[in-house]
Design a protein around this motif. Sequence first.
Motif, PDB file in Angstrom:
ATOM      1  N   THR A 134       0.826  -1.209   0.000  1.00  0.00           N
ATOM      2  CA  THR A 134       0.000   0.000   0.000  1.00  0.00           C
ATOM      3  C   THR A 134       0.859   1.258   0.000  1.00  0.00           C
ATOM      4  OG1 THR A 134      -1.712  -1.178   1.247  1.00  0.00           O
ATOM      5  CG2 THR A 134      -1.852   1.237   1.198  1.00  0.00           C
ATOM      6  N   ALA A 135       1.932   1.220   0.790  1.00  0.00           N
ATOM      7  CA  ALA A 135       2.773   2.402   0.957  1.00  0.00           C
ATOM      8  C   ALA A 135       3.675   2.661  -0.243  1.00  0.00           C
ATOM      9  CB  ALA A 135       3.623   2.259   2.225  1.00  0.00           C
ATOM     10  N   VAL A 136       4.195   1.602  -0.875  1.00  0.00           N
ATOM     11  CA  VAL A 136       5.211   1.806  -1.917  1.00  0.00           C
ATOM     12  C   VAL A 136       4.760   1.382  -3.306  1.00  0.00           C
ATOM     13  CG1 VAL A 136       7.004   1.457  -0.176  1.00  0.00           C
ATOM     14  CG2 VAL A 136       6.346  -0.454  -1.656  1.00  0.00           C
ATOM     15  N   GLY A 137       3.610   0.714  -3.400  1.00  0.00           N
ATOM     16  CA  GLY A 137       3.179   0.181  -4.694  1.00  0.00           C
ATOM     17  C   GLY A 137       2.987   1.244  -5.756  1.00  0.00           C
ATOM     18  N   GLY A 138       2.409   2.377  -5.377  1.00  0.00           N
ATOM     19  CA  GLY A 138       2.190   3.442  -6.351  1.00  0.00           C
ATOM     20  C   GLY A 138       3.493   3.987  -6.905  1.00  0.00           C
ATOM     21  N   GLY A 139       4.504   4.107  -6.047  1.00  0.00           N
ATOM     22  CA  GLY A 139       5.801   4.589  -6.503  1.00  0.00           C
ATOM     23  C   GLY A 139       6.465   3.632  -7.475  1.00  0.00           C
ATOM     24  N   VAL A 140       6.280   2.330  -7.236  1.00  0.00           N
ATOM     25  CA  VAL A 140       6.841   1.330  -8.156  1.00  0.00           C
ATOM     26  C   VAL A 140       6.184   1.456  -9.530  1.00  0.00           C
ATOM     27  CG1 VAL A 140       7.043  -1.140  -8.633  1.00  0.00           C
ATOM     28  CG2 VAL A 140       7.484  -0.269  -6.331  1.00  0.00           C
ATOM     29  N   LEU A 141       4.853   1.545  -9.551  1.00  0.00           N
ATOM     30  CA  LEU A 141       4.146   1.688 -10.821  1.00  0.00           C
ATOM     31  C   LEU A 141       4.535   2.985 -11.530  1.00  0.00           C
ATOM     32  CD1 LEU A 141       0.586   0.483  -9.745  1.00  0.00           C
ATOM     33  CD2 LEU A 141       2.227  -0.734 -11.174  1.00  0.00           C
ATOM     34  N   ARG A 142       4.697   4.049 -10.770  1.00  0.00           N
ATOM     35  CA  ARG A 142       5.128   5.335 -11.340  1.00  0.00           C
ATOM     36  C   ARG A 142       6.452   5.180 -12.073  1.00  0.00           C
ATOM     37  NH1 ARG A 142       7.253   8.524  -6.695  1.00  0.00           N
ATOM     38  NH2 ARG A 142       8.924   7.023  -7.069  1.00  0.00           N
ATOM     39  N   ASP A 143       7.432   4.570 -11.410  1.00  0.00           N
ATOM     40  CA  ASP A 143       8.761   4.442 -12.010  1.00  0.00           C
ATOM     41  C   ASP A 143       8.744   3.530 -13.227  1.00  0.00           C
ATOM     42  OD1 ASP A 143       9.713   6.110 -10.059  1.00  0.00           O
ATOM     43  OD2 ASP A 143      10.539   4.520  -8.808  1.00  0.00           O
TER      44      ASP A 143
END
Length: 219
Positions: A134-143
């Motif tokens: 939840t905390a880091v998944g969006g950042g992974v998809l962004r990159d």
Amino acid sequence: MQLQTFFSPSVQHTLDVVGIFVFAISGALLAVRKNFDVFGIAVLAEVTALGGGVFRDLVIGAVPPAAFTDLGYFLTPLLAALVVFFLHPHVERIQAAVLVFDAAGLGLFCVTGTTKAYSYGLGVTASAALGLATAVGGGVLRDVLANEVPSLLRWDRDLYAVPAIVGATMVALCIHYAALTTFTSGLAAVTAFALRLLAMRFHWRAPRAWNRRSTVTEE
């Protein structure tokens, strides 16, 4: 076991929206640096802000995900994208403040992600893993969408996933020992937040492979 709600619905919603907005800012700023158009900026803002929560909700069966049932969640990243589209030079100048709020969002989401996963019947280990997602998944998809190696996988980036792991693990342990209260959940969020700030301040990084002898040029 159904976990109690530690904040009133209005307070919880406000905290979520603030975290979503800050995460969306980071996604929109990366899109500007990559020279994306306005649609690309909006997409990266949405994915960064909501990707982790959508992934968690799909895994635990909380469908449709909250990002698609609460208009405020969906529109907040678009507002952040609009701000960055017109004011990105000014937003860049307050990047340090954005990173502080991003760290706060990290701490909040690793806690709420873990508790929500557990309330849907997952074990404590799986719940902690989804708190991290939840905390880091969006950042992974962004990159990934920006054609970059995800920041949390790069050795030359300050610790990001580790603070979230610590926070989610604290929550999972509190659940296991029936010690999860408003205080302990808040303590877990603050711990993750503080670890992230310290990592940025002192440039803490995870160790690489022992006795590494690779001759590959670093990027």
